[in-house]
Write a protein that holds these residues in place. Structure first.
Motif, PDB file in Angstrom:
ATOM      1  N   UNK A 110       0.976  -1.261   0.059  1.00  0.00           N
ATOM      2  CA  UNK A 110      -0.011  -0.043   0.037  1.00  0.00           C
ATOM      3  C   UNK A 110       1.007   1.344   0.114  1.00  0.00           C
ATOM      4  N   UNK A 111       0.745   2.073  -0.990  1.00  0.00           N
ATOM      5  CA  UNK A 111       1.462   3.224  -1.083  1.00  0.00           C
ATOM      6  C   UNK A 111       0.469   4.569  -0.620  1.00  0.00           C
ATOM      7  N   UNK A 112       0.763   5.104   0.443  1.00  0.00           N
ATOM      8  CA  UNK A 112       0.045   6.311   0.911  1.00  0.00           C
ATOM      9  C   UNK A 112       0.269   7.389  -0.079  1.00  0.00           C
ATOM     10  N   UNK A 113      -0.687   8.223  -0.074  1.00  0.00           N
ATOM     11  CA  UNK A 113      -0.542   9.445  -1.123  1.00  0.00           C
ATOM     12  C   UNK A 113      -1.697  10.494  -0.782  1.00  0.00           C
ATOM     13  N   UNK A 114      -1.190  11.757  -1.223  1.00  0.00           N
ATOM     14  CA  UNK A 114      -2.141  12.861  -0.569  1.00  0.00           C
ATOM     15  C   UNK A 114      -2.339  14.010  -1.740  1.00  0.00           C
ATOM     16  N   UNK A 115      -1.906  13.656  -2.970  1.00  0.00           N
ATOM     17  CA  UNK A 115      -2.102  14.531  -4.084  1.00  0.00           C
ATOM     18  C   UNK A 115      -2.937  13.858  -5.273  1.00  0.00           C
ATOM     19  N   UNK A 116      -3.232  14.613  -6.094  1.00  0.00           N
ATOM     20  CA  UNK A 116      -4.163  14.103  -7.287  1.00  0.00           C
ATOM     21  C   UNK A 116      -3.334  13.374  -8.385  1.00  0.00           C
ATOM     22  N   UNK A 117      -2.165  13.671  -8.448  1.00  0.00           N
ATOM     23  CA  UNK A 117      -1.170  13.098  -9.551  1.00  0.00           C
ATOM     24  C   UNK A 117      -1.642  11.652 -10.046  1.00  0.00           C
ATOM     25  N   UNK A 118      -1.459  11.285 -11.454  1.00  0.00           N
ATOM     26  CA  UNK A 118      -1.505   9.969 -11.749  1.00  0.00           C
ATOM     27  C   UNK A 118      -0.076   9.615 -12.423  1.00  0.00           C
ATOM     28  N   UNK A 119       0.106   8.222 -12.323  1.00  0.00           N
ATOM     29  CA  UNK A 119       1.433   7.823 -12.876  1.00  0.00           C
ATOM     30  C   UNK A 119       1.279   6.635 -13.794  1.00  0.00           C
ATOM     31  N   UNK A 120       2.040   6.210 -14.627  1.00  0.00           N
ATOM     32  CA  UNK A 120       2.050   4.811 -15.359  1.00  0.00           C
ATOM     33  C   UNK A 120       2.088   3.627 -14.485  1.00  0.00           C
ATOM     34  N   UNK A 121       1.403   2.473 -14.610  1.00  0.00           N
ATOM     35  CA  UNK A 121       2.185   1.539 -13.836  1.00  0.00           C
ATOM     36  C   UNK A 121       1.255   0.144 -14.609  1.00  0.00           C
ATOM     37  N   UNK A 122       1.471  -1.025 -13.923  1.00  0.00           N
ATOM     38  CA  UNK A 122       1.445  -2.205 -14.554  1.00  0.00           C
ATOM     39  C   UNK A 122       0.608  -3.098 -13.709  1.00  0.00           C
ATOM     40  N   UNK A 123      -0.198  -3.920 -14.169  1.00  0.00           N
ATOM     41  CA  UNK A 123      -0.560  -5.206 -13.297  1.00  0.00           C
ATOM     42  C   UNK A 123      -0.243  -6.386 -14.052  1.00  0.00           C
ATOM     43  N   UNK A 124       0.260  -7.394 -13.382  1.00  0.00           N
ATOM     44  CA  UNK A 124       0.659  -8.749 -13.905  1.00  0.00           C
ATOM     45  C   UNK A 124      -0.762  -9.628 -13.927  1.00  0.00           C
TER      46      UNK A 124
END
Length: 419
Positions: A26-40
């Motif tokens: 679990x990565x806590x976050x506080x802003x509204x940005x979006x990043x590229x990620x993957x799921x296997x």
């Protein structure tokens, strides 16, 4: 007989004791940005490319290129992928209620669907039934075994960003569901990282992993440097993969062991804005070299983002000691029809190339400014967002040792009664 009946009762009681809960980063976050990620993801049945893309609300072409599949094959979106094939799915990772989760992934229920079947079969254990229920408070899910056909559900898939970096180097994180044959050392070897890095990223106290755990795996990548006003700002492409951008007009790749993102016109490019660099006859992706007594003059026409519906390019000229070699592209494969045998071997995990067989490989080279070899990360994602190295894990409430201890006491008690 009474002692035997007591034994049966107590064994049944032990069977219903709580088991170790799967862990998930679990990565806590506080802003509204979006990043590229993957799921296997492992296909639970034969599915068309378009069907897999629909499950994860992604573009079929992006899905294919992420797995280095040649998109020039006729009607490739309707190609049938075999059951049990492992693929990497590109998903946007957002900050939802203070935790990183996928955004925009939805599923329309079908006959015989239950929350458990959607969780375990359709999405391969990437999300639990409870998480689906919690993410859909307005849906009629009071009885998870009876769901109205056609119910639209939001699917909160696990994902991590960690500032798209690992040890201060570009990285894309893939959420991976552990299988019973996996070991942490095997996964690290397959994805060219280290056990210590995986333990750091996933906040593991030891190298023990269990079937159903979800790990965040850092994949070495090439990062863009597009301006913030570009629509594809922050584009990051994992090694061995491709990405398509600028309304399917531009295709970017990250060659094996490279840190340099290379972009060129996509093979599907139609009705695209000009891809020629101003004040030159070079097209996007073109690189020319000229040897001189002082070194090698290199001129390149590089992609610099999709801005206001137009393709932005930059012409640059610089002098370097020697002329660069050929640009190495990730090897393209034909759309797969069978699952490679290596997928079912004991750990390591599914292959870095996405589990696709290397039939009919296609690759090419062009001159480039030279690739910089990437070294495997070690010691955790330093340089990530604050708190990233301390990502939480959902730890189990009961381990196998206490269960066995209780079982031992039960057997001892029953034997004493029978004497």
């Amino acid at each position: 007989m009474p002692a035997f009946a007591t034994l049966i009762f107590l064994l049944a009681l032990v069977a219903f004791l709580p088991r170790a809960a799967p862990k998930s980063t679990i990565e806590p976050c506080s802003n509204s940005d979006t990043c590229s990620s993957l799921v296997g993801y492992t296909l639970y049945t034969d599915l068309k490319v378009s069907e897999v893309a629909s499950l994860f609300s992604v573009d079929p072409i992006s899905l294919l290129l992420t797995n280095a599949i040649d998109i020039s094959y006729p009607d490739v979106e309707n190609h049938i992928l075999p059951s049990q094939l492992f693929v990497k799915i590109p998903i946007p990772c957002s900050c939802v209620d203070g935790i990183r989760k996928s955004s925009g992934v939805s599923y329309k229920t079908r006959p015989s669907d239950t929350l458990s079947s959607i969780s375990a079969a359709v999405y391969g254990g990437l999300v639990s039934a409870d998480q689906i229920k919690e993410a859909n408070p307005k849906a009629e899910l009071s009885d998870p075994s009876v769901i109205a056909v056609g119910t639209q559900l939001s699917i909160p898939l696990p994902c991590t960003c960690f500032n798209n970096s690992d040890n201060n180097l570009p990285a894309v994180y893939m959420s991976y569901v552990v299988r019973d044959v996996d070991t942490l050392a095997g996964i690290a070897a397959r994805y060219r990282t280290t056990v210590s890095d995986l333990m750091n990223v996933n906040a593991l106290g030891n190298a023990e992993i269990k079937d159903g755990d979800i790990l965040a795996i850092p994949l070495s990548a090439c990062a863009s440097n597009f301006p913030t006003y570009a629509k594809d700002y922050g584009l990051v492409v994992p090694n061995g993969s491709y990405a398509i951008t600028a309304s399917h007009c531009v295709q970017c790749s990250c060659g094996p062991g490279s840190r340099n993102l290379y972009c060129m016109p996509a093979s599907l490019a139609v009705s695209c804005s000009s891809m020629q660099c101003r004040n030159s006859n070079l097209m996007l992706g073109n690189i020319t070299t000229q040897q001189s007594a002082a070194g090698c003059n290199v001129t390149s026409c590089s992609y610099s983002g999709f801005v206001n519906g137009s393709i932005s390019s930059t012409l640059s000229t610089f002098l370097q000691p020697r002329c660069p070699g050929s640009q190495q592209f990730p090897q393209l494969t034909a759309p797969p029809t069978v699952v490679p045998e290596s997928l079912f071997s004991p750990a390591p995990s599914p292959s870095e190339s996405g589990g696709f067989p290397g039939t009919n490989p296609r690759s090419s080279t062009v001159p480039s400014s030279g690739a910089v070899l990437g070294f495997p990360p070690a010691g955790g994602p330093s340089g990530s967002v604050p708190g990233s190295s301390g990502a939480c894990s959902l730890m189990s409430h009961l381990t196998s040792f206490p269960i066995m201890l209780v079982f031992g006491f039960i057997v001892k008690f029953v034997l004493s009664m029978s004497l």
